[in-house]
Design a protein around this motif. Structure first.
Motif, PDB file in Angstrom:
ATOM      1  N   UNK A  97       0.543  -1.299  -0.203  1.00  0.00           N
ATOM      2  CA  UNK A  97      -0.065  -0.397  -0.452  1.00  0.00           C
ATOM      3  C   UNK A  97       0.798   1.557   0.016  1.00  0.00           C
ATOM      4  N   UNK A  98       1.794   1.013   0.671  1.00  0.00           N
ATOM      5  CA  UNK A  98       2.979   2.297   0.852  1.00  0.00           C
ATOM      6  C   UNK A  98       3.817   2.612  -0.815  1.00  0.00           C
ATOM      7  N   UNK A  99       3.922   1.946  -0.979  1.00  0.00           N
ATOM      8  CA  UNK A  99       4.675   1.478  -2.819  1.00  0.00           C
ATOM      9  C   UNK A  99       2.900   2.497  -3.980  1.00  0.00           C
ATOM     10  N   UNK A 100       2.587   1.521  -3.682  1.00  0.00           N
ATOM     11  CA  UNK A 100       1.156   1.902  -4.364  1.00  0.00           C
ATOM     12  C   UNK A 100       0.926   4.101  -3.935  1.00  0.00           C
ATOM     13  N   UNK A 101       0.743   4.042  -2.745  1.00  0.00           N
ATOM     14  CA  UNK A 101       0.080   5.556  -2.127  1.00  0.00           C
ATOM     15  C   UNK A 101       1.482   6.927  -3.010  1.00  0.00           C
ATOM     16  N   UNK A 102       2.965   6.495  -2.581  1.00  0.00           N
ATOM     17  CA  UNK A 102       3.510   6.658  -3.849  1.00  0.00           C
ATOM     18  C   UNK A 102       3.339   6.814  -4.805  1.00  0.00           C
ATOM     19  N   UNK A 103       3.460   5.617  -5.301  1.00  0.00           N
ATOM     20  CA  UNK A 103       3.018   5.927  -7.220  1.00  0.00           C
ATOM     21  C   UNK A 103       1.763   6.757  -7.159  1.00  0.00           C
ATOM     22  N   UNK A 104       1.176   7.079  -6.849  1.00  0.00           N
ATOM     23  CA  UNK A 104      -0.162   7.981  -6.970  1.00  0.00           C
ATOM     24  C   UNK A 104      -0.033   8.979  -6.714  1.00  0.00           C
ATOM     25  N   UNK A 105       1.004   9.564  -5.724  1.00  0.00           N
ATOM     26  CA  UNK A 105       1.324  10.669  -5.940  1.00  0.00           C
ATOM     27  C   UNK A 105       2.461  11.312  -6.466  1.00  0.00           C
ATOM     28  N   UNK A 106       3.544  10.639  -6.678  1.00  0.00           N
ATOM     29  CA  UNK A 106       3.849  10.783  -8.092  1.00  0.00           C
ATOM     30  C   UNK A 106       3.442  11.130 -10.058  1.00  0.00           C
ATOM     31  N   UNK A 107       2.171  10.383  -9.454  1.00  0.00           N
ATOM     32  CA  UNK A 107       1.888  10.509 -11.734  1.00  0.00           C
ATOM     33  C   UNK A 107       0.738  11.533 -10.777  1.00  0.00           C
ATOM     34  N   UNK A 108      -0.058  11.966 -10.061  1.00  0.00           N
ATOM     35  CA  UNK A 108      -0.442  12.964  -9.827  1.00  0.00           C
ATOM     36  C   UNK A 108       0.167  14.590 -10.032  1.00  0.00           C
ATOM     37  N   UNK A 109       1.306  13.898  -9.182  1.00  0.00           N
ATOM     38  CA  UNK A 109       2.608  15.248  -9.658  1.00  0.00           C
ATOM     39  C   UNK A 109       2.961  15.596 -10.629  1.00  0.00           C
ATOM     40  N   UNK A 110       3.353  14.468 -11.286  1.00  0.00           N
ATOM     41  CA  UNK A 110       3.244  14.721 -13.088  1.00  0.00           C
ATOM     42  C   UNK A 110       2.232  15.412 -13.651  1.00  0.00           C
ATOM     43  N   UNK A 111       1.132  14.996 -13.386  1.00  0.00           N
ATOM     44  CA  UNK A 111      -0.120  15.268 -14.532  1.00  0.00           C
ATOM     45  C   UNK A 111      -0.329  17.384 -13.943  1.00  0.00           C
TER      46      UNK A 111
END
Length: 224
Positions: A97-111
């Motif tokens: 879950x921690x890695x998925x959350x970071x992945x979500x944040x990284x993608x949101x930041x790029x968008x």
């Protein structure tokens, strides 16, 4: 064809480079200083950085092309891309879950950095800073504890009334400070039980072990 042979650099391209630099700077800070310092997972370090670059280019150039076509659906497509990439799953390994959350944040930041073309650089820097501040505060307030799945032989200690003895035994045998214990599958024929142990990390480089034994949530029963 004539447009392709032009060697001039448009203001849009320069704006893209500035926004990409901001996106990469904050992505690197989140990945290196907030995530990697605790987890030491170089595979996700690689994934976060390259995913950020890929998502930024896809969203930015799609918006740029749509603006040239004088269409107003760029925001909808940008949000759609955000949704697609945010639910992306890797089929080779399960992601915590921690890695998925970071992945979500990284993608949101790029968008956000790619799609907010009408936002000034100062406002964009403040938005990115809010991302970083939120992650930093959550990491400080909510500690992340590693876990282990072990095969436990002293099956007489899995009773709820003997939880304290079970924790003491695990502490002495594992040499770590136990935070929580959950009982999984029980094999009375072999006097063995699967136990999920949550413990305090002794160093910042202590990594959550990728266990070979996989249990579903319904297979775990917390000791009361």
């Amino acid at each position: 064809m004539q447009h392709l042979l032009q060697f001039t650099i448009s203001p849009t391209f320069i704006d893209m480079l500035v926004r990409l630099s901001i996106s990469l700077l904050f992505t690197w800070f989140i990945t290196d200083r907030l995530y990697y310092r605790k987890s030491r997972r170089s595979d996700f370090y690689f994934t976060f950085i390259l995913s950020s670059i890929a998502v930024f280019f896809i969203v930015f150039f799609m918006i740029f092309v749509l603006e040239d076509m004088k269409t107003k659906t760029s925001i909808g497509i940008g949000i759609g891309l955000f949704g697609i990439f945010s639910i992306m799953r890797y089929r080779t390994d399960s992601i915590h879950v921690r890695e998925m959350t970071y992945m979500f944040v990284i993608i949101a930041l790029a968008v956000v950095n790619a799609i907010a073309t009408s936002v000034s650089i100062v406002e964009l820097l403040l938005t990115n800073s809010l991302f970083v501040a939120a992650i930093y505060l959550v990491e400080k307030i909510i500690p992340q504890h590693p876990t282990k799945l072990i095969q436990y032989d002293r099956i007489e200690l899995i009773k709820p009334s003997k939880k304290a003895e079970l924790i003491d035994d695990l502490r002495s045998r594992l040499g770590v400070e136990i935070v929580d214990v959950q009982i999984g599958a029980i094999d009375f024929l072999r006097d063995m039980a699967i136990i999920k142990v949550t413990y305090k990390s002794m160093t910042t480089t202590d990594v959550d072990i990728e266990n070979k034994i996989k249990l579903k949530n319904e297979d775990l029963t917390e000791i009361k």
